[in-house]
Design an enzyme around this catalytic site. Structure first.
Site, PDB file in Angstrom:
ATOM      1  N   LYS A 175     -81.550   6.752  13.576  1.00  0.00           N
ATOM      2  CA  LYS A 175     -82.726   5.889  13.481  1.00  0.00           C
ATOM      3  C   LYS A 175     -83.854   6.533  14.275  1.00  0.00           C
ATOM      4  O   LYS A 175     -83.695   6.846  15.456  1.00  0.00           O
ATOM      5  CB  LYS A 175     -82.417   4.499  14.059  1.00  0.00           C
ATOM      6  CG  LYS A 175     -81.481   3.671  13.198  1.00  0.00           C
ATOM      7  CD  LYS A 175     -82.238   2.986  12.097  1.00  0.00           C
ATOM      8  CE  LYS A 175     -81.364   1.969  11.375  1.00  0.00           C
ATOM      9  NZ  LYS A 175     -82.100   1.345  10.245  1.00  0.00           N
TER      10      LYS A 175
ATOM     11  N   LYS B 269     -79.576  -1.158  -0.444  1.00  0.00           N
ATOM     12  CA  LYS B 269     -78.908  -2.156   0.391  1.00  0.00           C
ATOM     13  C   LYS B 269     -78.653  -3.385  -0.488  1.00  0.00           C
ATOM     14  O   LYS B 269     -79.558  -4.209  -0.686  1.00  0.00           O
ATOM     15  CB  LYS B 269     -79.779  -2.516   1.590  1.00  0.00           C
ATOM     16  CG  LYS B 269     -79.994  -1.360   2.576  1.00  0.00           C
ATOM     17  CD  LYS B 269     -80.816  -1.831   3.771  1.00  0.00           C
ATOM     18  CE  LYS B 269     -80.813  -0.792   4.896  1.00  0.00           C
ATOM     19  NZ  LYS B 269     -81.656   0.372   4.603  1.00  0.00           N
TER      20      LYS B 269
END
Length: 320
Positions: free
Chosen positions: A133, A235
């Site tokens: 991230k 997702k």
């Protein structure tokens, strides 16, 4: 004869899980279990705070309404993405559409200490792929960390996710600290900038491949072959029904794009289903499912090899 149960649950999270500037202390969600004769199918409905349009409470209302309709013989699906996904998974299990075979490999997620990732990757067989991230700290720091990892592990490929955190200037500051010789080993960088045009420009100027994630859920998004765009990250909890997920996978594959099935921090039950979906729809591509370690427990179906305790269905709060 149709019957159904709905369960509500809450799992404590490890300290330090932050999503879009908010600390996630618990992961809240619902399960639906559909039965028809001897057959049974489960689905998870867990809207992700800060990312899903619907709240947990709204999802619960929509799910209970849908389940009652299903018990009356209605075959439609709800509109809310998280509810549509969970309901469609339960139906897919019930009818045998969702294969049992699963891809339980996961690209390890680096959330803090780069040294920890180096140790985890040392034991990883085959191709070394990890996710980092970026955009949570200074862009310069992110660039230095990424460069360090790529330098330390010569066969490492990184997937990076910025969640649209950067201005064009910040994105360039990041790239400046990544050795141009290493950039080809950045498999892709998800949504570096706030706008798609700025992200496209970043890819052109730096040679770092990008991937679409949030863009897939915007009304004006269309699947196109574009310079610098290498992948899409899907997702399912944020996308909708299993049919919609399959449509997006097919559209991306038709353009030669890599498709990564990715977690929205589902419980172990939801993650095991995503592992099955990944094996089914994106065979050979490592899914992005390394989020179970952020939780303090598993539920109903354990993830293979996890040492976390696993709650059984009779330990959950039943709503229906």
């Amino acid at each position: 004869m149709r019957s159904a149960q709905v369960y509500r649950w809450q799992i404590p999270m490890d300290a330090g899980v932050v999503l879009r500037d908010r600390r996630l202390k618990t992961r809240d969600g619902l399960y639906v279990c559909l039965c028809d004769g001897e057959r049974e199918g489960w689905g998870e409905i867990s809207p992700l705070p800060g990312f899903s349009q619907e709240t947990w409470e709204e999802a619960q209302t929509a799910l209970l309404t849908w389940v009652n309709d299903w018990l009356q013989g209605n075959e439609g699906l709800p509109e809310m993405p998280s509810v549509a996904f969970g309901a469609s998974c339960a139906l897919a299990e019930l009818t045998g559409v969702l294969p049992e075979a699963a891809d339980y490999r996961a690209a390890p997620l680096c959330t803090g200490d780069p040294d920890d990732l180096v140790l985890r990757l040392a034991d990883m067989p085959g191709e070394k792929i990890a996710k980092v991230k970026v955009g949570l700290y200074e862009a310069v720091r992110d660039g230095m960390v990424v460069n360090l990892l790529l330098e330390a592990i010569p066969d490492l490929h990184l997937r990076l996710d910025a969640n649209r955190a950067w201005t064009p200037l910040k994105a360039q500051q990041f790239a400046k600290y990544v050795n141009p010789d290493y950039r080809a080993r950045i498999a892709f960088l998800e949504e570096p900038c706030k706008t798609r045009d700025d992200s496209r420009a970043f890819a052109r100027e730096t040679g770092i491949a990008i991937a679409w994630d949030e863009s897939l859920r915007e009304a004006d998004f269309t699947f196109e072959a574009e310079e610098g765009v290498k992948a899409v990250v899907i997702k399912p909890t944020l996308t909708g029904s299993l049919d919609k997920v399959r449509e997006q996978v097919a559209a991306a594959h038709a353009l030669g794009l890599t498709v990564v099935i990715s977690s929205s921090i589902e419980s172990s039950l939801g993650l095991t289903q995503l592992a099955r979906i990944a094996a089914w729809l994106t065979p050979g591509t490592l899914p992005g499912l390394d989020t179970l370690h952020l939780m303090q427990a598993q539920q109903v179906r354990p993830w293979p090899g996890s040492a976390l305790p696993c709650l059984k269905r009779d330990e959950l709060e039943r709503l229906l």
